[in-house]
Design an enzyme around this catalytic site. Structure first.
Site, mmCIF file in Angstrom:
data_model
loop_
_atom_site.group_PDB
_atom_site.id
_atom_site.type_symbol
_atom_site.label_atom_id
_atom_site.label_comp_id
_atom_site.label_asym_id
_atom_site.label_seq_id
_atom_site.Cartn_x
_atom_site.Cartn_y
_atom_site.Cartn_z
ATOM 1 N N ARG A 124 2.619 0.392 10.687
ATOM 2 C CA ARG A 124 3.629 0.424 11.745
ATOM 3 C C ARG A 124 3.913 -0.911 12.438
ATOM 4 O O ARG A 124 5.076 -1.184 12.740
ATOM 5 C CB ARG A 124 3.257 1.515 12.763
ATOM 6 C CG ARG A 124 3.492 2.903 12.199
ATOM 7 C CD ARG A 124 2.740 3.979 12.929
ATOM 8 N NE ARG A 124 1.310 3.917 12.664
ATOM 9 C CZ ARG A 124 0.430 4.801 13.113
ATOM 10 N NH1 ARG A 124 0.829 5.819 13.857
ATOM 11 N NH2 ARG A 124 -0.846 4.679 12.816
ATOM 12 N N THR A 164 -10.444 5.021 10.244
ATOM 13 C CA THR A 164 -10.334 4.209 11.468
ATOM 14 C C THR A 164 -9.729 4.994 12.632
ATOM 15 O O THR A 164 -9.742 4.522 13.763
ATOM 16 C CB THR A 164 -9.487 2.941 11.200
ATOM 17 O OG1 THR A 164 -8.339 3.303 10.435
ATOM 18 C CG2 THR A 164 -10.281 1.903 10.457
ATOM 19 N N ASP A 193 -3.254 4.376 -2.052
ATOM 20 C CA ASP A 193 -4.191 4.860 -1.023
ATOM 21 C C ASP A 193 -4.129 6.380 -0.954
ATOM 22 O O ASP A 193 -3.539 6.947 -0.038
ATOM 23 C CB ASP A 193 -3.792 4.212 0.314
ATOM 24 C CG ASP A 193 -4.652 4.661 1.478
ATOM 25 O OD1 ASP A 193 -5.792 5.101 1.251
ATOM 26 O OD2 ASP A 193 -4.163 4.567 2.623
ATOM 27 N N LEU A 194 -4.741 7.041 -1.933
ATOM 28 C CA LEU A 194 -4.705 8.510 -1.958
ATOM 29 C C LEU A 194 -6.009 9.127 -1.482
ATOM 30 O O LEU A 194 -6.100 10.335 -1.305
ATOM 31 C CB LEU A 194 -4.376 9.018 -3.374
ATOM 32 C CG LEU A 194 -3.034 8.550 -3.939
ATOM 33 C CD1 LEU A 194 -2.794 9.174 -5.311
ATOM 34 C CD2 LEU A 194 -1.885 8.878 -3.004
ATOM 35 N N LYS A 195 -7.040 8.313 -1.292
ATOM 36 C CA LYS A 195 -8.321 8.794 -0.727
ATOM 37 C C LYS A 195 -8.778 10.076 -1.405
ATOM 38 O O LYS A 195 -8.911 11.128 -0.774
ATOM 39 C CB LYS A 195 -8.208 9.027 0.776
ATOM 40 C CG LYS A 195 -7.753 7.821 1.572
ATOM 41 C CD LYS A 195 -7.803 8.111 3.055
ATOM 42 C CE LYS A 195 -7.251 6.988 3.883
ATOM 43 N NZ LYS A 195 -5.785 6.824 3.806
ATOM 44 N N ASP A 201 -13.020 15.185 -4.086
ATOM 45 C CA ASP A 201 -13.081 16.409 -4.886
ATOM 46 C C ASP A 201 -14.422 16.423 -5.627
ATOM 47 O O ASP A 201 -15.277 15.559 -5.394
ATOM 48 C CB ASP A 201 -11.890 16.452 -5.864
ATOM 49 C CG ASP A 201 -11.405 17.887 -6.096
ATOM 50 O OD1 ASP A 201 -12.264 18.752 -6.401
ATOM 51 O OD2 ASP A 201 -10.199 18.143 -5.986
ATOM 52 N N ILE A 202 -14.584 17.381 -6.530
ATOM 53 C CA ILE A 202 -15.825 17.435 -7.303
ATOM 54 C C ILE A 202 -15.831 16.292 -8.323
ATOM 55 O O ILE A 202 -14.766 15.769 -8.683
ATOM 56 C CB ILE A 202 -15.989 18.802 -8.014
ATOM 57 C CG1 ILE A 202 -14.804 19.070 -8.956
ATOM 58 C CG2 ILE A 202 -16.143 19.920 -6.988
ATOM 59 C CD1 ILE A 202 -14.994 20.294 -9.837
ATOM 60 N N THR A 222 -13.345 16.248 -11.367
ATOM 61 C CA THR A 222 -11.937 16.063 -10.988
ATOM 62 C C THR A 222 -11.696 14.633 -10.525
ATOM 63 O O THR A 222 -10.648 14.033 -10.814
ATOM 64 C CB THR A 222 -11.563 17.065 -9.872
ATOM 65 O OG1 THR A 222 -11.867 18.379 -10.338
ATOM 66 C CG2 THR A 222 -10.093 16.988 -9.520
ATOM 67 N N LYS A 280 0.855 -1.196 0.000
ATOM 68 C CA LYS A 280 0.000 0.000 0.000
ATOM 69 C C LYS A 280 0.886 1.239 0.000
ATOM 70 O O LYS A 280 1.737 1.414 0.875
ATOM 71 C CB LYS A 280 -0.893 0.030 1.242
ATOM 72 C CG LYS A 280 -1.852 1.212 1.226
ATOM 73 C CD LYS A 280 -2.747 1.220 2.440
ATOM 74 C CE LYS A 280 -2.183 2.007 3.591
ATOM 75 N NZ LYS A 280 -2.083 3.457 3.378
ATOM 76 N N ARG A 314 -3.839 -4.326 14.605
ATOM 77 C CA ARG A 314 -2.734 -4.390 15.563
ATOM 78 C C ARG A 314 -2.613 -5.808 16.110
ATOM 79 O O ARG A 314 -3.622 -6.469 16.341
ATOM 80 C CB ARG A 314 -3.003 -3.435 16.738
ATOM 81 C CG ARG A 314 -2.951 -1.962 16.345
ATOM 82 C CD ARG A 314 -1.547 -1.561 15.941
ATOM 83 N NE ARG A 314 -1.390 -0.182 15.550
ATOM 84 C CZ ARG A 314 -1.476 0.289 14.296
ATOM 85 N NH1 ARG A 314 -1.760 -0.548 13.304
ATOM 86 N NH2 ARG A 314 -1.266 1.552 14.040
HETATM 87 O O1 C5P Z 1 0.565 2.134 10.735
HETATM 88 P P1 C5P Z 1 -0.878 1.728 10.543
HETATM 89 O O2 C5P Z 1 -1.064 0.228 10.551
HETATM 90 O O3 C5P Z 1 -1.813 2.458 11.479
HETATM 91 O O4 C5P Z 1 -1.210 2.196 9.065
HETATM 92 C C1 C5P Z 1 -2.507 2.189 8.567
HETATM 93 C C2 C5P Z 1 -2.473 2.725 7.178
HETATM 94 O O5 C5P Z 1 -3.778 2.664 6.642
HETATM 95 C C3 C5P Z 1 -1.998 4.162 7.040
HETATM 96 O O6 C5P Z 1 -1.251 4.230 5.833
HETATM 97 C C4 C5P Z 1 -3.286 4.969 6.916
HETATM 98 O O7 C5P Z 1 -3.106 6.102 6.099
HETATM 99 C C5 C5P Z 1 -4.202 3.968 6.248
HETATM 100 N N1 C5P Z 1 -5.640 4.127 6.483
HETATM 101 C C6 C5P Z 1 -6.216 4.143 7.734
HETATM 102 N N2 C5P Z 1 -7.580 4.307 7.879
HETATM 103 C C7 C5P Z 1 -8.364 4.420 6.801
HETATM 104 C C8 C5P Z 1 -7.791 4.377 5.532
HETATM 105 C C9 C5P Z 1 -6.426 4.208 5.407
HETATM 106 O O8 C5P Z 1 -5.513 4.004 8.725
HETATM 107 N N3 C5P Z 1 -9.674 4.517 6.950
#
Ligand code: C5P
Length: 231
Positions: free
Chosen positions: A207, A117, A58-60, A63-64, A67, A30, A177
């Site tokens: 992480r 999240t 994952d750029l989320k 926009d309109i 675009t 990702k 986690r």
């Molecule tokens: O380090 P961690 O496991 O928290 O990373 C979660 C990844 O998922 C990050 O890159 C974060 O930008 C992405 N993300 C998220 N929640 C969302 C969408 C994407 O944490 N709803």
């Protein structure tokens, strides 16, 4: 269920070092805002070359509609396998984005972000004036109606969303986690085992893998949890 490893480190070199440590594992990569803003398509291509893994960009987008559609087409033309947009940009924006890539050669998976999240229930209500699980479910149904392939949601919404949306609608869940790990800035967290039990199709881990002293062992730990709780 598939594991997506989030390459969120502070340089392309560090990210690529992790990618090479994970070589041969059955994972997706990702690439999110931090890495993409800094290292761009060159890094996307390098990560793909180094690993052969599929790429989730994952750029989320938010926009309109016009675009969103144009940007979705540009992304699809680059050949990534999956990318995402915000459901809260609205149904028209989602429809336009889905239509824009429908005839692309790569046909990437298009997901809608429901509720981040990192949102607590109170913080979500302050922005959306809604209860997070109900709102995530509504956004998922809107995304399905707009022709998207699935959503990004927390593990705790995955089961209800999949039941409501039906038919191969994908739930990709960040906020994962290990049971003995720190939550960091995530609020609605769950273990890989729980994600598998709740029917998620993809989990995203950043992480807990990339910041571990041994990213390969951490990734294998997640892959084993997936294998042992397969649905
Ligand atoms: O380090 P961690 O496991 O928290 O990373 C979660 C990844 O998922 C990050 O890159 C974060 O930008 C992405 N993300 C998220 N929640 C969302 C969408 C994407 O944490 N709803």
């Amino acid at each position: 269920m598939k594991l997506c490893v989030a390459l969120d480190l502070s340089s392309a070199a560090e990210n690529l070092a992790v990618v090479s440590q994970l070589s041969g594992l059955d994972i997706w990569l990702k690439i999110g805002l931090r890495s993409f803003i800094r290292d761009g398509w060159k890094f996307v291509d390098a990560a793909r070359r180094e690993s052969g893994a599929k790429i989730f960009l994952d750029l989320k987008l938010y926009d309109i509609p016009n675009t969103m559609a144009d940007s979705a087409r540009e992304i699809a033309d680059r050949g990534v396998e999956m990318f995402n947009i915000h459901a809260s940009a609205g149904k028209t924006a989602m429809e336009r984005a889905a239509a824009a890539i429908a005839n692309s050669a790569a046909k990437p998976i298009l997901l809608a972000v429901t509720a981040l999240t990192s949102f607590s229930a109170d913080e979500f209500a302050a922005v959306y004036h809604a209860e997070v699980e109900a709102a995530a479910r509504e956004m998922a149904l809107m995304a399905r109606g707009a022709g998207l392939n699935g959503v990004v949601c927390s593990v705790w919404e995955a089961r209800a969303i999949k039941a409501a949306a039906q038919k191969n609608f994908i739930a990709l869940t960040p906020g994962i986690r290990f049971a003995d790990g720190a939550a960091d800035d995530q609020s609605r967290v769950a273990t890989p085992e729980e994600a598998a039990r709740q029917g998620a199709d993809f989990i995203v881990m950043g992480r807990p893998i990339i910041a571990d002293r041994d990213p390969r062992s951490a990734a294998i730990r997640a892959l084993n949890a997936i294998k042992n709780n397969a649905h």
